[in-house]
Design a protein around this motif. Structure first.
Motif, PDB file in Angstrom:
ATOM      1  N   LYS A 180       0.582   4.046  -2.987  1.00 24.50           N
ATOM      2  CA  LYS A 180       0.265   5.451  -2.732  1.00 24.50           C
ATOM      3  C   LYS A 180       1.311   6.371  -3.346  1.00 24.50           C
ATOM      4  O   LYS A 180       0.978   7.376  -3.988  1.00 24.50           O
ATOM      5  CB  LYS A 180       0.178   5.699  -1.226  1.00 24.50           C
ATOM      6  CG  LYS A 180      -0.191   7.128  -0.826  1.00 24.50           C
ATOM      7  CD  LYS A 180      -0.357   7.214   0.686  1.00 24.50           C
ATOM      8  CE  LYS A 180      -0.764   8.640   1.107  1.00 24.50           C
ATOM      9  NZ  LYS A 180       0.309   9.624   0.862  1.00 24.50           N
ATOM     10  N   ALA A 198       0.897   6.398  -7.081  1.00 21.00           N
ATOM     11  CA  ALA A 198      -0.292   7.163  -7.461  1.00 21.00           C
ATOM     12  C   ALA A 198      -0.009   8.666  -7.404  1.00 21.00           C
ATOM     13  O   ALA A 198      -0.463   9.421  -8.275  1.00 21.00           O
ATOM     14  CB  ALA A 198      -1.458   6.804  -6.542  1.00 21.00           C
ATOM     15  N   GLU A 199       0.752   9.095  -6.410  1.00 26.07           N
ATOM     16  CA  GLU A 199       1.101  10.520  -6.304  1.00 26.07           C
ATOM     17  C   GLU A 199       1.991  10.951  -7.464  1.00 26.07           C
ATOM     18  O   GLU A 199       1.808  12.029  -8.036  1.00 26.07           O
ATOM     19  CB  GLU A 199       1.805  10.778  -4.974  1.00 26.07           C
ATOM     20  CG  GLU A 199       0.874  10.648  -3.768  1.00 26.07           C
ATOM     21  CD  GLU A 199       1.616  10.731  -2.445  1.00 26.07           C
ATOM     22  OE1 GLU A 199       2.871  10.714  -2.463  1.00 26.07           O
ATOM     23  OE2 GLU A 199       0.945  10.800  -1.401  1.00 26.07           O
ATOM     24  N   PRO A 244       0.811  -1.227   0.000  1.00 25.89           N
ATOM     25  CA  PRO A 244       0.000   0.000   0.000  1.00 25.89           C
ATOM     26  C   PRO A 244       0.843   1.276   0.000  1.00 25.89           C
ATOM     27  O   PRO A 244       0.473   2.266  -0.638  1.00 25.89           O
ATOM     28  CB  PRO A 244      -0.822  -0.119   1.289  1.00 25.89           C
ATOM     29  CG  PRO A 244      -0.879  -1.586   1.573  1.00 25.89           C
ATOM     30  CD  PRO A 244       0.430  -2.135   1.106  1.00 25.89           C
ATOM     31  N   GLN A 245       1.972   1.255   0.701  1.00 28.80           N
ATOM     32  CA  GLN A 245       2.836   2.434   0.747  1.00 28.80           C
ATOM     33  C   GLN A 245       3.374   2.778  -0.627  1.00 28.80           C
ATOM     34  O   GLN A 245       3.374   3.950  -1.053  1.00 28.80           O
ATOM     35  CB  GLN A 245       3.996   2.176   1.712  1.00 28.80           C
ATOM     36  CG  GLN A 245       5.039   3.305   1.767  1.00 28.80           C
ATOM     37  CD  GLN A 245       6.234   2.939   2.623  1.00 28.80           C
ATOM     38  OE1 GLN A 245       6.148   2.076   3.503  1.00 28.80           O
ATOM     39  NE2 GLN A 245       7.376   3.582   2.389  1.00 28.80           N
TER      40      GLN A 245
END
Length: 208
Positions: A122, A125-126, A118-119
């Motif tokens: 994220k 995605a950024e 998940p890290q």
């Protein structure tokens, strides 16, 4: 432009470090791999590692999406070859071509790691969110030029630009899937042929 021997050595070391980092994370898991482990396995100093990547996360994610050359971007805005979506595809294909061949094994391994963390998801995605906004702004400039400049009565050009970029991401995903399939079948992927086939397909879709 020729590349100096020193630059070749730097690029080889960078590639060795990132491939080592990805291999270790695949074997041990992201949280269980340290920068010390990567440096020891790659025979590199921590100073070299941080000069190249800045963090373990950056080494796993790989280089950020590249920006188009300013002249290529200006040609996209002011000298259309076709419709805006096809031209965006051509422009970004040229950006990829300028940054060398894609290592499909490394790309696939990175994707496997990122999808399971998940890290990293994220952070990726950024990154792509930032690139998304840059491309939307570029496409919007082209639409404004075509429609008479900023302040055009068509107040939905921004929405059009965002939709065009979203469609382009879909095309990119499809292109990488084709590339991956070719590599898995032991066929050397031909990036230009993939792009040409996609542009033909786009034309057929627009005529449907």
């Amino acid at each position: 432009m020729s590349i100096s021997l020193r630059e070749k050595k730097r690029e080889l070391l960078r590639s060795t470090i990132e491939k080592t980092a990805v291999a270790l994370v695949l074997e041990h898991g992201y949280d269980n791999v340290t920068v010390d482990m990567i440096c020891d396995a790659a025979l590199a100093s921590q100073r070299t590692f941080f000069n190249y990547f800045g963090s373990k996360e950056a080494a796993i994610l790989g280089p950020a999406p590249a920006d188009p050359d300013p002249q290529i971007a200006e040609n996209f805005i002011h000298h259309p070859q076709g419709d805006v979506l096809s031209d965006l595809t051509r422009m970004m294909a040229a950006v990829l071509a300028d940054h060398g061949d894609v290592d499909m094994t490394l790309w696939t391994d990175r994707r496997t790691i990122i999808r399971s963390n998940p890290q990293l998801l994220k952070a990726q995605a950024e990154r792509f969110g930032d690139k998304d906004e840059e491309l939307v702004a570029l496409v919007l400039r082209r639409l404004e030029v075509q429609h008479g400049g900023p302040g055009t009565p068509d107040d939905r050009l921004g929405d059009q630009a965002r939709l065009i970029v979203n469609l382009w991401w879909g095309i990119t995903h499809h292109a990488m899937k084709l590339w991956s399939q070719a590599a898995a079948a032991d066929h050397a992927p031909d990036p230009q042929q993939i792009i040409d086939d996609l542009l033909i397909l786009l034309d057929k879709i627009k005529e449907a």
